[in-house]
Design a protein around this motif. Structure first.
Motif, PDB file in Angstrom:
ATOM      1  N   SER A 119       0.826  -1.207   0.000  1.00 30.51           N
ATOM      2  CA  SER A 119       0.000   0.000   0.000  1.00 30.51           C
ATOM      3  C   SER A 119       0.860   1.257   0.000  1.00 30.51           C
ATOM      4  O   SER A 119       1.882   1.331   0.684  1.00 30.51           O
ATOM      5  CB  SER A 119      -0.903   0.026   1.235  1.00 30.51           C
ATOM      6  N   GLU A 120       0.411   2.233  -0.759  1.00 26.29           N
ATOM      7  CA  GLU A 120       1.062   3.545  -0.767  1.00 26.29           C
ATOM      8  C   GLU A 120       0.332   4.522   0.145  1.00 26.29           C
ATOM      9  O   GLU A 120       0.671   5.697   0.195  1.00 26.29           O
ATOM     10  CB  GLU A 120       1.134   4.077  -2.197  1.00 26.29           C
ATOM     11  N   GLU A 121      -0.663   4.033   0.863  1.00 27.76           N
ATOM     12  CA  GLU A 121      -1.484   4.882   1.724  1.00 27.76           C
ATOM     13  C   GLU A 121      -1.041   4.888   3.187  1.00 27.76           C
ATOM     14  O   GLU A 121      -1.542   5.697   3.971  1.00 27.76           O
ATOM     15  CB  GLU A 121      -2.947   4.453   1.645  1.00 27.76           C
ATOM     16  N   VAL A 122      -0.148   3.991   3.575  1.00 33.07           N
ATOM     17  CA  VAL A 122       0.300   3.951   4.971  1.00 33.07           C
ATOM     18  C   VAL A 122       1.092   5.218   5.262  1.00 33.07           C
ATOM     19  O   VAL A 122       1.979   5.598   4.501  1.00 33.07           O
ATOM     20  CB  VAL A 122       1.159   2.694   5.244  1.00 33.07           C
ATOM     21  N   ARG A 123       0.777   5.873   6.364  1.00 33.88           N
ATOM     22  CA  ARG A 123       1.479   7.111   6.722  1.00 33.88           C
ATOM     23  C   ARG A 123       2.926   6.822   7.104  1.00 33.88           C
ATOM     24  O   ARG A 123       3.240   5.769   7.653  1.00 33.88           O
ATOM     25  CB  ARG A 123       0.757   7.796   7.874  1.00 33.88           C
ATOM     26  N   LYS A 124       3.788   7.780   6.835  1.00 33.23           N
ATOM     27  CA  LYS A 124       5.224   7.597   7.064  1.00 33.23           C
ATOM     28  C   LYS A 124       5.562   7.290   8.516  1.00 33.23           C
ATOM     29  O   LYS A 124       6.424   6.478   8.803  1.00 33.23           O
ATOM     30  CB  LYS A 124       6.001   8.816   6.570  1.00 33.23           C
ATOM     31  N   TYR A 125       4.893   7.936   9.456  1.00 32.83           N
ATOM     32  CA  TYR A 125       5.210   7.676  10.861  1.00 32.83           C
ATOM     33  C   TYR A 125       4.835   6.245  11.244  1.00 32.83           C
ATOM     34  O   TYR A 125       5.476   5.650  12.114  1.00 32.83           O
ATOM     35  CB  TYR A 125       4.575   8.706  11.793  1.00 32.83           C
ATOM     36  N   ILE A 126       3.831   5.677  10.590  1.00 37.88           N
ATOM     37  CA  ILE A 126       3.473   4.280  10.841  1.00 37.88           C
ATOM     38  C   ILE A 126       4.557   3.372  10.258  1.00 37.88           C
ATOM     39  O   ILE A 126       5.004   2.421  10.911  1.00 37.88           O
ATOM     40  CB  ILE A 126       2.091   3.930  10.251  1.00 37.88           C
ATOM     41  N   TYR A 127       5.014   3.666   9.041  1.00 41.91           N
ATOM     42  CA  TYR A 127       6.090   2.860   8.445  1.00 41.91           C
ATOM     43  C   TYR A 127       7.365   2.902   9.291  1.00 41.91           C
ATOM     44  O   TYR A 127       8.068   1.925   9.383  1.00 41.91           O
ATOM     45  CB  TYR A 127       6.422   3.337   7.028  1.00 41.91           C
ATOM     46  N   LYS A 128       7.638   4.058   9.901  1.00 38.78           N
ATOM     47  CA  LYS A 128       8.826   4.147  10.756  1.00 38.78           C
ATOM     48  C   LYS A 128       8.712   3.205  11.944  1.00 38.78           C
ATOM     49  O   LYS A 128       9.687   2.578  12.353  1.00 38.78           O
ATOM     50  CB  LYS A 128       9.033   5.587  11.253  1.00 38.78           C
ATOM     51  N   GLU A 129       7.519   3.119  12.510  1.00 37.62           N
ATOM     52  CA  GLU A 129       7.287   2.274  13.670  1.00 37.62           C
ATOM     53  C   GLU A 129       7.077   0.813  13.271  1.00 37.62           C
ATOM     54  O   GLU A 129       7.357  -0.092  14.047  1.00 37.62           O
ATOM     55  CB  GLU A 129       6.061   2.794  14.416  1.00 37.62           C
ATOM     56  N   TRP A 130       6.596   0.586  12.056  1.00 34.71           N
ATOM     57  CA  TRP A 130       6.257  -0.757  11.569  1.00 34.71           C
ATOM     58  C   TRP A 130       6.862  -0.987  10.193  1.00 34.71           C
ATOM     59  O   TRP A 130       6.144  -1.093   9.201  1.00 34.71           O
ATOM     60  CB  TRP A 130       4.731  -0.917  11.492  1.00 34.71           C
ATOM     61  N   PRO A 131       8.181  -1.086  10.068  1.00 37.44           N
ATOM     62  CA  PRO A 131       8.837  -1.248   8.760  1.00 37.44           C
ATOM     63  C   PRO A 131       8.722  -2.698   8.261  1.00 37.44           C
ATOM     64  O   PRO A 131       9.690  -3.451   8.277  1.00 37.44           O
ATOM     65  CB  PRO A 131      10.276  -0.854   9.033  1.00 37.44           C
TER      66      PRO A 131
END
Length: 133
Positions: A119-131
């Motif tokens: 998904s390209e919709e996941v927010r960046k701060y979520i990706y940082k916490e959940w890579p």
């Protein structure tokens, strides 16, 4: 996989695949625990959303019947993923604000996790916490 117990006599376990009906916006939405505890002790939950218009994240489309709660074409709205402390989920359940529903199947959980990865919709701060890519 982390299992947490509530303090009430009825044992409540929060695992990946657990689904929770919780307030989100003007009404309740069904969320699933997407990933178990990370380094900060949080779990990641993702909401199911009914397809109401042609523009939506097609990374994970859920058909009616793939989960007992879903009776209309839906999708996982990764933009609204939430990182929460498991104790906060337990507290919401114990207070009656959140309601536990049937867990997703292992096949559906894998589908939802795979959708997160593309998904390209996941927010960046979520990706940082959940890579998880």
């Amino acid at each position: 996989m982390t299992s947490l117990k509530a303090s009430k006599p009825t044992e409540i376990l929060i695992n990946t695949g657990t689904t929770i009906l919780k307030p989100s916006g003007p009404k309740n939405h069904l969320f699933t625990v997407l990933f178990s505890e990370n380094n900060e002790g949080n779990v990641l939950i993702a909401p199911f959303t009914t397809q109401r218009h042609p523009f939506f994240d097609k990374s994970c489309i859920i058909e009616p019947g793939e989960h007992s709660f879903i009776n209309e074409a839906s999708y996982i709205n990764y933009y609204f993923c939430e990182s929460l402390k498991p104790a906060d989920l337990i507290s919401g359940i114990n207070s009656g604000i959140y309601k536990i529903k049937d867990p997703v199947s292992s096949i559906l959980l894998q589908k939802i996790q795979n959708g997160y990865r593309i998904s390209e919709e996941v927010r960046k701060y979520i990706y940082k916490e959940w890579p998880q890519k």
